[in-house]
Design a protein around this motif. Sequence first.
Motif, mmCIF file in Angstrom:
data_model
loop_
_atom_site.group_PDB
_atom_site.id
_atom_site.type_symbol
_atom_site.label_atom_id
_atom_site.label_comp_id
_atom_site.label_asym_id
_atom_site.label_seq_id
_atom_site.Cartn_x
_atom_site.Cartn_y
_atom_site.Cartn_z
ATOM 1 N N ARG A 114 -35.252 65.799 70.966
ATOM 2 C CA ARG A 114 -35.871 67.108 71.200
ATOM 3 C C ARG A 114 -37.395 67.050 71.329
ATOM 4 O O ARG A 114 -37.968 67.839 72.074
ATOM 5 N N ILE A 115 -38.045 66.143 70.594
ATOM 6 C CA ILE A 115 -39.523 66.191 70.599
ATOM 7 C C ILE A 115 -40.164 64.843 70.946
ATOM 8 O O ILE A 115 -41.390 64.713 70.912
ATOM 9 N N GLY A 116 -39.364 63.836 71.329
ATOM 10 C CA GLY A 116 -39.934 62.516 71.583
ATOM 11 C C GLY A 116 -40.028 61.725 70.287
ATOM 12 O O GLY A 116 -39.720 62.223 69.209
ATOM 13 N N GLU A 117 -40.490 60.470 70.391
ATOM 14 C CA GLU A 117 -40.480 59.601 69.213
ATOM 15 C C GLU A 117 -41.859 59.391 68.589
ATOM 16 O O GLU A 117 -42.023 58.569 67.683
ATOM 17 N N GLU A 118 -42.861 60.166 69.022
ATOM 18 C CA GLU A 118 -44.199 59.998 68.443
ATOM 19 C C GLU A 118 -44.216 60.302 66.952
ATOM 20 O O GLU A 118 -45.085 59.830 66.213
ATOM 21 N N TRP A 119 -43.245 61.100 66.492
ATOM 22 C CA TRP A 119 -43.203 61.459 65.068
ATOM 23 C C TRP A 119 -43.074 60.236 64.168
ATOM 24 O O TRP A 119 -43.475 60.275 62.996
#
Length: 817
Positions: free
Chosen positions: A493-498
């Motif tokens: 949903r938000i990419g893997e930068e987290w």
Amino acid sequence: MSTDPNISPRTGMDIDSFREDIRQHLHYTLAKDKFSSTEWDHYRSVVLAVMDRLHDRWINTQQNYYQHKSKRVYYLSMEYLIGRLMDNMLINLGLQDAAADAIEDLGLDYDKVREAEVDAGLGNGGLGRLAACFLDSMATLGVPGLGYGIRYDYGIFDQAIKDGWQVEKPDLWLQYGYPWSVVRPKKKYPVEFYGETTTHKDENGRTHFSWINTDTVTALAYDTPIPGFRNDVVNNLRLWKATSDKGFDLKSFNQGDYINAVRNNLLEENISRVLYPNDKVFKGQELRLKQEYFLVSASLQDAMNRFKKQFDDLRKIPQQMAVQCNDTHPNLAIPELMRVLMDQEGMKWEPAWDIVTQTVNYTNHTLMPEALEKWPLSLMSELLPRHTQIIREIDRRFLNTLEISGGEGSKQDRMRIISDEKDAMIRMGNLGIIGSQKVNGVSELHSRLMKETIFRDFSDIYDNKFTNVTNGVTPRRWLRQCNRPLADLITDRIGEEWITDLDQLNQVEQFAEDESFQELFSEIKLQNKKALAGYIKKTMDITVDPDAIFDIHIKRIHEYKRQLLALMHAITLYNRLKENPEADIEPRVLLFAGKAAPGYKMAQLYIKLINNVANTINNDPEVGSTLRVLFLQNYSVSLAEKMIPAADLSEQISTAGMEASGTGNMKFALNGALTIGTLDGANIEIREQVGKDNIFIFGHTVNEIQQLRDSGYDPQRFYKSDEELKKVIDQIHGGYFSPDQPDLFHPITNALLNQGDYFMILADYRQYIQKQREVEYNYRSSFDWNRKAIINIANMGYFSSDRAIKNYCKRIWDVEI
């Protein structure tokens, strides 16, 4: 194999290269084939293939730090609870999926290979796990950090449960070797003990000290690589093993006296033999003091050796070295660095002291006076005579500064390092404050209370020394590794930068009321619960319902962590069901895990009570499947990785003001569990981040507890005025859960009713029961419960250990990232 001639099977990151490297190691390094190899051999072959890919990065990282003359952070800790490393290494290398495919191609089961690894026996709990998270974050952020510790032969202990009691067995974590470490036979340092000090004057009349006639133990280095997340940085965890510098006593051996031939060697090697269990009550034992100095001496020799290879001017030490003492245990670094600078490098006191107080820093982890280290002056004088002289001089000079500033006598007595009494003690916390550049607590509440309570006198004159760095956890292990399905859902949903910027999780909040996201989240949670239920069935042969509330309390067993309060809630629910089998009670599985220090009798009795209550409840047909209580034996990082993703409710119920921070609370919330807790430690900051409507807070606050104590707290008043509470206490006291020995649990009830209920269990009981009822009502609305859980996940960014390390770099270490 890879067709690219420039890619070696030992460094290639593709499936073919990795598969070929595993195969070659099995055959050429371990001399095994498919007929003779075991799961341990398969695991070792995978480890060796991973290490091949780490070595270039490891060497290059260290060369880069050297070439750029980077300021080094030296993290000194008696514990590193690193858990299993295979998944962690593969994830940080960006190799997990390729490795899994390569392993499957070889006809092996990835999970079985992973399960062959044992947890490293290097820590007790939170303090050691924090150190492990910090190492991961330092590598991920590119901080030139090096962890120093001790390579214990035996960990705390393996815990078994027999007839409800904890039984301790040796933790033989090294019995088959440890393939993640590399021994450095030439990297060894002498560590001195005992002896005496002498003085002589030079031609200028200056007095010089010599420490002579000492017993010497050799510290041998074992290195474990610590990779950052996909950044080619590999830092180092260096663990010291004690070895003897004495040769074999051939004369004794020839005379048939084998024992005396090796006796001294064995005594010296005992220093790194076993990890001391932590029961939060300081117990002065000579071997422990030896371990602490062994760690400090070897580590500072190594750090100074590295410094002197590049720099001639000792005044540059604060610009090139930051030494962080994880709790009081390594605070001997202060007198040791003074000794090195004065006795070995010829510096005078004042410039040496300036260097020390700009280089060493101290993290405090407790507000309990009984847990602060205090070593007998007599023991220190015998074991470390030169250090005792230096500590006396630090104390004398400090007292002189207090006299100059007009401090009153009682305040001086409280603040001095060496207590002014017949059996004088050296206060290691006071030494840490006086001799360090910065002193930090580990949560906002803890840091404030540290200045207001145990170190109040110091904060008046050293206010600029005190700071706060709230603890954090690494999202690589505590979400990406332990809960891959949830991590993949978030990434989708938000990419893997987290993964390296946990603040990115705030984007997840937009999906809190999204029914499709909720459905996926709920299914992941259910699968995690089913996996844990399967583990329980396999290991305990007990069936639990995955649809019930999974209510989990996993911590060291200690009175202040209040496992007893959670158990009393279970007994209350049990009593309600006995009175009315149709009672409106939401099915619940209450899970405990944790170890009690072997000498901590009350904690041992807690475990017995939990198991006896569990036996009563789980075997009562009138209760059915509505309520289950279980104690899972031999708690470890690996077990936590199974339990935390499966939790619905996280128990963080310590007596307010007694838990410095906690990090389990952060791990649970990051994995979508809701917290029931007191306003203690980092619970306060979690509430600030997730919002008061998305956490279940109960109990007396720090100020309210103090008011209760000041007004003459009477636990009998709560006992007599609450029928449900009285019944629970009477059942425990009267032998309901121990019919064969009715007085077995009297020490517990006496502590509550007749010895002051120091941990305020009776005072907080009713609020806790009411808040648990609120939990049940919330759980019945899956939409609202999932919304709260997703909001918790979305607001966990602050609790990344990456943020904590950035704060250390900025506020304490003066290291640029």
